[in-house]
Design a protein around this motif. Structure first.
Motif, PDB file in Angstrom:
ATOM      1  N   LEU A 186      38.016  -1.875 -18.845  1.00 15.12           N
ATOM      2  CA  LEU A 186      38.756  -1.628 -17.610  1.00 15.12           C
ATOM      3  C   LEU A 186      38.038  -2.124 -16.363  1.00 15.12           C
ATOM      4  N   GLY A 187      36.915  -2.803 -16.547  1.00  9.55           N
ATOM      5  CA  GLY A 187      36.183  -3.322 -15.400  1.00  9.55           C
ATOM      6  C   GLY A 187      35.518  -2.212 -14.611  1.00  9.55           C
ATOM      7  N   GLU A 188      35.527  -2.327 -13.289  1.00 10.40           N
ATOM      8  CA  GLU A 188      34.878  -1.345 -12.408  1.00 10.40           C
ATOM      9  C   GLU A 188      35.809  -0.164 -12.157  1.00 10.40           C
ATOM     10  N   CYS A 189      36.210   0.489 -13.232  1.00 16.46           N
ATOM     11  CA  CYS A 189      37.151   1.610 -13.125  1.00 16.46           C
ATOM     12  C   CYS A 189      36.514   2.861 -13.720  1.00 16.46           C
ATOM     13  N   ASP A 190      36.362   3.897 -12.899  1.00 17.63           N
ATOM     14  CA  ASP A 190      35.851   5.172 -13.395  1.00 17.63           C
ATOM     15  C   ASP A 190      36.926   5.856 -14.225  1.00 17.63           C
ATOM     16  N   GLY A 214      44.416   3.617  -8.339  1.00 19.88           N
ATOM     17  CA  GLY A 214      44.199   4.594  -9.401  1.00 19.88           C
ATOM     18  C   GLY A 214      45.429   4.813 -10.256  1.00 19.88           C
ATOM     19  N   VAL A 215      45.191   5.368 -11.450  1.00 21.14           N
ATOM     20  CA  VAL A 215      46.265   5.715 -12.382  1.00 21.14           C
ATOM     21  C   VAL A 215      45.971   7.110 -12.928  1.00 21.14           C
ATOM     22  N   VAL A 216      46.989   7.977 -12.918  1.00 19.16           N
ATOM     23  CA  VAL A 216      46.900   9.299 -13.540  1.00 19.16           C
ATOM     24  C   VAL A 216      47.902   9.314 -14.682  1.00 19.16           C
ATOM     25  N   HIS A 217      47.389   9.488 -15.898  1.00 23.95           N
ATOM     26  CA  HIS A 217      48.249   9.398 -17.090  1.00 23.95           C
ATOM     27  C   HIS A 217      48.523  10.793 -17.644  1.00 23.95           C
ATOM     28  N   LYS A 276      40.442   1.617  -9.440  1.00 26.86           N
ATOM     29  CA  LYS A 276      39.090   2.178  -9.444  1.00 26.86           C
ATOM     30  C   LYS A 276      38.961   3.484 -10.208  1.00 26.86           C
ATOM     31  N   LYS A 277      40.083   4.186 -10.421  1.00 32.31           N
ATOM     32  CA  LYS A 277      40.020   5.456 -11.140  1.00 32.31           C
ATOM     33  C   LYS A 277      41.184   5.588 -12.117  1.00 32.31           C
ATOM     34  N   PHE A 278      40.849   6.096 -13.298  1.00 37.18           N
ATOM     35  CA  PHE A 278      41.862   6.382 -14.317  1.00 37.18           C
ATOM     36  C   PHE A 278      41.623   7.794 -14.820  1.00 37.18           C
ATOM     37  N   VAL A 279      42.632   8.665 -14.669  1.00 38.26           N
ATOM     38  CA  VAL A 279      42.543  10.051 -15.123  1.00 38.26           C
ATOM     39  C   VAL A 279      43.479  10.223 -16.308  1.00 38.26           C
ATOM     40  N   HIS A 280      42.911  10.608 -17.442  1.00 38.87           N
ATOM     41  CA  HIS A 280      43.695  10.781 -18.667  1.00 38.87           C
ATOM     42  C   HIS A 280      43.688  12.253 -19.070  1.00 38.87           C
ATOM     43  N   LEU A 281      44.858  12.791 -19.372  1.00 43.36           N
ATOM     44  CA  LEU A 281      44.978  14.188 -19.767  1.00 43.36           C
ATOM     45  C   LEU A 281      44.910  14.319 -21.281  1.00 43.36           C
TER      46      LEU A 281
END
Length: 363
Positions: free
Chosen positions: A169-173, A72-75, A119-124
C-alpha cells in the motif's frame, strides 16, 4: 468546485457503525460506499452505490480515490448476519467479506502506485478471529484461531489479508481494529439479540413468536462454568470515536497497528449479562443436546442464530486492551466512554443515568 476538506472513503457507510461514524467526520469530504444510502446523517455524504462482491467495484474505488485525492479509507462493509441481510449464499458472503476486502486493498495499492496519497487505512476485524475458547485475555499478537462460524472465518481471512498486503500500500498506515461484541440501543447482532431474547428467525414460527412477544431463552448445558464465562462489550459509539481519533492522529511509527477494542473496566459473566438484559436461561443436560435444540430451532425458522455460532455462544473469550489504553493515553476515557456493563445496559435501554449524563457533558 472541489472541496477544501481532505476526502475520505468509507465502505459500509449505511451500516450501524457507519451511521454513527459519519457525524464525527466533519473535517472530511466523505464518500460513502454501500448497497444503499445512509438513512440519516447530519454530515453531507457523497454516496456511491457499490457492491464489493463484484469485481468492477475495485476499478470504481480506485477511480474515486484518484479523482477525489482521498487521504484515507475506512473499511466497515461486511456481512455479519446473513439472515437479516438476506445473503444466505456462503459463496456470495465470501465474495463480499474476503474478496471485497482484497478489492479495497488493491484499489488503495493501485491509487498509491499511480501517485495517489492514501495515507491511512482502517480495517474492522473482530474478537471472533481469536476463537471461542481462550485460556487468557487475547493480545494482538496471539494466534488467530477462528472456528466454525462463517463470519469469524471470513474475518480471520480478511484480517490476515490486510496484514499480508499492507506492504503493497506504499506510504499508508494500516490500522486493524478487533472489537469485542458491539453493544448499544441501536445495535442488532447474534449475541445482543440472543441476550435480549429477540433472535427471531424468518420462518413462520419465528414470526409468530415475535408477534406474541415471546422471548427466546439462553440455552446452556448443565455442569461446567458456563454461566461464569466472561464476555466484553464495546459500545458502537465508542468504536466510532476510536476510528475518528485514529483519522486525526499523527502518523505512527509502525506501518501496521493492531488494536483490541472493548469497554472500560471488568469483563462480565454470562450470568450477569443475563441479569442486566432480563434474559431467561434454560439449562439442558449436555452440550450435544443444546446444539441439537439450536439446530432444530434454526431448521424451524424460530431463531436467527446459525448453529455454527454455538461455540461462540457458550464460549469464553476476552481481550487485553492495554495497547489501546496506551495509544489513547489521557484521552482514553473521552474516547472509550462506556464500561462493558454500561455498554450492555444501553442495549437493554437501561444505561445508568450517571453514565449518560457524563456522555452528554463530554460530547
Amino acid at each position: 468546485m472541489a472541496s477544501a476538506k481532505p476526502s475520505l472513503l468509507v465502505t459500509g457507510a449505511a451500516g450501524s457503525l457507519g451511521t454513527r461514524l459519519l457525524p464525527l467526520l466533519e473535517g472530511f469530504n466523505v464518500i460513502g460506499l454501500d448497497a444503499r444510502p445512509p438513512s440519516e446523517t447530519s454530515t453531507p455524504v457523497q454516496f456511491e452505490k457499490i457492491d464489493l462482491g463484484q469485481e468492477p467495484s475495485c476499478r470504481r474505488m480506485a477511480h474515486i480515490l484518484r479523482e477525489t485525492g482521498a487521504v484515507g479509507v475506512v473499511h466497515l462493509a461486511f456481512v455479519l448476519d446473513p439472515l437479516r441481510m438476506g445473503i444466505l449464499d456462503r459463496d456470495r458472503m465470501w465474495r463480499i467479506n474476503v474478496a471485497g476486502t482484497a478489492r479495497v486493498l488493491e484499489a488503495i495499492a493501485e491509487t498509491n502506485r499511480m501517485g495517489g496519497e492514501v495515507k491511512k487505512f482502517v480495517h474492522l476485524s473482530s474478537v471472533a478471529v481469536y476463537g471461542p475458547k481462550l485460556q487468557r485475555p487475547a493480545r494482538e499478537d496471539d494466534r488467530l484461531d477462528a472456528k466454525t462460524l462463517v463470519y469469524a472465518m471470513h474475518k480471520k481471512e480478511a484480517d490476515v489479508a490486510v496484514q499480508t498486503r499492507a506492504k503493497d500500500l506504499g506510504e499508508c498506515d494500516v490500522y486493524i481494529l478487533r472489537p469485542h461484541i458491539f453493544a448499544g440501543a441501536s445495535v442488532e447482532n447474534y449475541m445482543i439479540n440472543c441476550l435480549r431474547g429477540t433472535a427471531y428467525g424468518n420462518g413462520k414460527l419465528g414470526k409468530m413468536l415475535e408477534r406474541r412477544g415471546k422471548l427466546l431463552p439462553l440455552v446452556f448445558p448443565f455442569g461446567g462454568d458456563y454461566l461464569k464465562h466472561k464476555l466484553q462489550f464495546i459500545h458502537v459509539d465508542d468504536v466510532a470515536r476510536v476510528i475518528a481519533w485514529i483519522l486525526k492522529s499523527p502518523k505512527t511509527q509502525d506501518q501496521v497497528t493492531i488494536l483490541n477494542l472493548a469497554g472500560r473496566g471488568e469483563a462480565i459473566t454470562v450470568a450477569e449479562c443475563a441479569r442486566l438484559m432480563g434474559a431467561s436461561i434454560k439449562r439442558l443436560p449436555s452440550v450435544a443436546l443444546c446444539r441439537t435444540v439450536i439446530q432444530t430451532m434454526w431448521n424451524l425458522g424460530a431463531t436467527s442464530i446459525p448453529p455454527d455460532a454455538f461455540p461462540y455462544l457458550i464460549g469464553s473469550y476476552t481481550m487485553d486492551t492495554s495497547k489501546l489504553r496506551a495509544l489513547l493515553g489521557k484521552e482514553y476515557e473521552q474516547v472509550v466512554r462506556y464500561t462493558n456493563e454500561s455498554a450492555l445496559a444501553d442495549s437493554a435501554g437501561s444505561a445508568p443515568a450517571a453514565e449518560l449524563s457524563r456522555q452528554e457533558t463530554a460530547s
